[in-house]
Design a protein around this motif. Structure first.
Motif, mmCIF file in Angstrom:
data_model
loop_
_atom_site.group_PDB
_atom_site.id
_atom_site.type_symbol
_atom_site.label_atom_id
_atom_site.label_comp_id
_atom_site.label_asym_id
_atom_site.label_seq_id
_atom_site.Cartn_x
_atom_site.Cartn_y
_atom_site.Cartn_z
ATOM 1 N N PRO A 162 -29.390 39.057 -12.684
ATOM 2 C CA PRO A 162 -28.245 39.635 -13.390
ATOM 3 C C PRO A 162 -27.047 38.685 -13.255
ATOM 4 O O PRO A 162 -26.813 38.113 -12.184
ATOM 5 N N VAL A 163 -26.285 38.525 -14.308
ATOM 6 C CA VAL A 163 -25.117 37.647 -14.276
ATOM 7 C C VAL A 163 -24.162 38.015 -13.135
ATOM 8 O O VAL A 163 -23.662 37.121 -12.437
ATOM 9 N N PRO A 164 -23.908 39.310 -12.875
ATOM 10 C CA PRO A 164 -22.995 39.639 -11.779
ATOM 11 C C PRO A 164 -23.491 39.178 -10.397
ATOM 12 O O PRO A 164 -22.706 39.087 -9.464
ATOM 13 N N ALA A 165 -24.779 38.873 -10.249
ATOM 14 C CA ALA A 165 -25.328 38.422 -8.964
ATOM 15 C C ALA A 165 -25.083 36.934 -8.729
ATOM 16 O O ALA A 165 -25.275 36.448 -7.612
ATOM 17 N N LEU A 166 -24.661 36.210 -9.760
ATOM 18 C CA LEU A 166 -24.510 34.757 -9.653
ATOM 19 C C LEU A 166 -23.571 34.313 -8.525
ATOM 20 O O LEU A 166 -23.917 33.405 -7.767
ATOM 21 N N PRO A 167 -22.396 34.923 -8.341
ATOM 22 C CA PRO A 167 -21.535 34.499 -7.228
ATOM 23 C C PRO A 167 -22.217 34.658 -5.858
ATOM 24 O O PRO A 167 -22.096 33.785 -4.999
ATOM 25 N N ALA A 168 -22.942 35.754 -5.648
ATOM 26 C CA ALA A 168 -23.646 35.961 -4.376
ATOM 27 C C ALA A 168 -24.745 34.914 -4.200
ATOM 28 O O ALA A 168 -24.964 34.412 -3.092
ATOM 29 N N VAL A 169 -25.432 34.575 -5.281
ATOM 30 C CA VAL A 169 -26.470 33.544 -5.226
ATOM 31 C C VAL A 169 -25.848 32.199 -4.855
ATOM 32 O O VAL A 169 -26.362 31.477 -3.994
ATOM 33 N N GLU A 170 -24.724 31.865 -5.472
ATOM 34 C CA GLU A 170 -24.068 30.597 -5.158
ATOM 35 C C GLU A 170 -23.597 30.568 -3.710
ATOM 36 O O GLU A 170 -23.696 29.536 -3.037
ATOM 37 N N GLU A 171 -23.088 31.693 -3.185
ATOM 38 C CA GLU A 171 -22.698 31.754 -1.776
ATOM 39 C C GLU A 171 -23.908 31.540 -0.876
ATOM 40 O O GLU A 171 -23.836 30.823 0.129
ATOM 41 N N HIS A 172 -25.027 32.165 -1.212
ATOM 42 C CA HIS A 172 -26.266 31.992 -0.448
ATOM 43 C C HIS A 172 -26.698 30.524 -0.459
ATOM 44 O O HIS A 172 -27.046 29.967 0.582
ATOM 45 N N LEU A 173 -26.659 29.894 -1.628
ATOM 46 C CA LEU A 173 -27.067 28.493 -1.731
ATOM 47 C C LEU A 173 -26.152 27.581 -0.917
ATOM 48 O O LEU A 173 -26.615 26.619 -0.296
ATOM 49 N N ALA A 174 -24.869 27.884 -0.891
ATOM 50 C CA ALA A 174 -23.936 27.089 -0.081
ATOM 51 C C ALA A 174 -24.276 27.211 1.403
ATOM 52 O O ALA A 174 -24.246 26.215 2.144
ATOM 53 N N ARG A 175 -24.637 28.421 1.849
ATOM 54 C CA ARG A 175 -25.030 28.618 3.256
ATOM 55 C C ARG A 175 -26.320 27.862 3.552
ATOM 56 O O ARG A 175 -26.445 27.227 4.602
ATOM 57 N N VAL A 176 -27.290 27.932 2.644
ATOM 58 C CA VAL A 176 -28.554 27.211 2.842
ATOM 59 C C VAL A 176 -28.292 25.714 2.947
ATOM 60 O O VAL A 176 -28.779 25.043 3.853
ATOM 61 N N ALA A 177 -27.515 25.182 2.034
ATOM 62 C CA ALA A 177 -27.225 23.743 2.039
ATOM 63 C C ALA A 177 -26.529 23.331 3.331
ATOM 64 O O ALA A 177 -26.844 22.282 3.912
ATOM 65 N N ALA A 178 -25.602 24.149 3.802
ATOM 66 C CA ALA A 178 -24.841 23.807 5.012
ATOM 67 C C ALA A 178 -25.721 23.746 6.253
ATOM 68 O O ALA A 178 -25.413 23.013 7.191
ATOM 69 N N THR A 179 -26.830 24.493 6.255
ATOM 70 C CA THR A 179 -27.681 24.552 7.447
ATOM 71 C C THR A 179 -28.890 23.623 7.379
ATOM 72 O O THR A 179 -29.721 23.642 8.283
ATOM 73 N N HIS A 180 -28.996 22.824 6.327
ATOM 74 C CA HIS A 180 -30.091 21.851 6.196
ATOM 75 C C HIS A 180 -29.502 20.456 6.071
ATOM 76 O O HIS A 180 -28.580 20.248 5.281
ATOM 77 N N LEU A 181 -30.058 19.531 6.832
ATOM 78 C CA LEU A 181 -29.553 18.164 6.833
ATOM 79 C C LEU A 181 -30.157 17.344 5.692
ATOM 80 O O LEU A 181 -31.263 17.648 5.218
ATOM 81 N N PRO A 182 -29.458 16.282 5.266
ATOM 82 C CA PRO A 182 -30.060 15.344 4.304
ATOM 83 C C PRO A 182 -31.376 14.805 4.885
ATOM 84 O O PRO A 182 -31.554 14.771 6.111
ATOM 85 N N PHE A 183 -32.272 14.387 4.000
ATOM 86 C CA PHE A 183 -33.571 13.887 4.457
ATOM 87 C C PHE A 183 -34.090 12.813 3.506
ATOM 88 O O PHE A 183 -33.612 12.671 2.383
ATOM 89 N N THR A 184 -35.085 12.087 3.986
ATOM 90 C CA THR A 184 -35.719 11.047 3.183
ATOM 91 C C THR A 184 -36.878 11.655 2.411
ATOM 92 O O THR A 184 -37.699 12.384 2.983
ATOM 93 N N LEU A 185 -36.922 11.367 1.132
ATOM 94 C CA LEU A 185 -38.029 11.804 0.282
ATOM 95 C C LEU A 185 -38.788 10.564 -0.158
ATOM 96 O O LEU A 185 -38.189 9.613 -0.661
#
Length: 193
Positions: A68-91
């Motif tokens: 749902p479009v109204p869920a987008l801000p919560a999804v973006e907040e979740h993604l920001a938390r995920v990104a903050a807790t994972h380090l860059p890596f070599t692919l």
């Protein structure tokens, strides 16, 4: 659609063309872009194979998911938390693989960075808005041919058998699709905050 995260700033892209109304739904997907020069080359190979779904080369972390479009801000907040807790890596991308006969897909294989992609994908999928039943187990890869004649799949498999690319993954990208436009980058999320 190739972008980089310039200067460490997460960039947002609005959905002016064909934006859904606030009460509707939107398709999103999350991926790691393949940088140049490899991204453009793999994208061209997929286009040349006649793949009707040829999109810029990427490793999917979350496939197309309707929210749902109204869920987008919560999804973006979740993604920001995920990104903050994972380090860059070599692919490290190396060689080819296929999902045949289950699906008609040839891909460039992920040789190193598999665990990091799996951990990111699992953390992303943990949000209630993003959890969905997967048809197949998660397997990070870069699709280079899909749903094209067998001889074209064979050629892609053979031509890219010696492919190799090694690079640092510093971010993942949220893409959106409103139905009226192609997949558009919406926001980059830098790993490690």
């Amino acid at each position: 659609m190739k972008r980089s995260v310039a200067g460490g700033v997460a960039r947002s892209v609005d959905d002016r063309d064909g934006a859904p109304d606030a009460g509707g739904t939107i398709q999103i997907g999350i991926a790691v872009d393949i940088p140049e020069p490899w991204g453009g080359m793999l994208t061209r190979r997929r286009i040349e194979a006649g793949d009707p779904l040829a999109v810029p080369a990427h490793v999917t972390l979350l496939g197309p998911t309707e929210i749902p479009v109204p869920a987008l801000p919560a999804v973006e907040e979740h993604l920001a938390r995920v990104a903050a807790t994972h380090l860059p890596f070599t692919l490290h991308l190396r060689g080819t693989g296929t999902f045949r006969p289950v699906t008609q897909v040839v891909f460039v294989a992920v040789a190193a960075g598999i665990s990091e992609c799996e951990l990111l994908a699992a953390a992303i999928n943990a949000a209630p808005e993003l959890h969905r039943e997967a048809r197949f187990p998660y397997h990070p890869h870069v699709t280079v041919a899909q749903d094209v004649p067998p001889e074209v799949l064979d050629k892609a498999y053979e031509d890219l058998a010696d492919f190799s690319a090694l690079f640092e993954v510093e971010a993942f990208t949220l893409f959106s699709h409103s139905g009226a436009t192609r997949w558009q980058p919406r926001r980059d999320f830098r790993l490690g905050g």
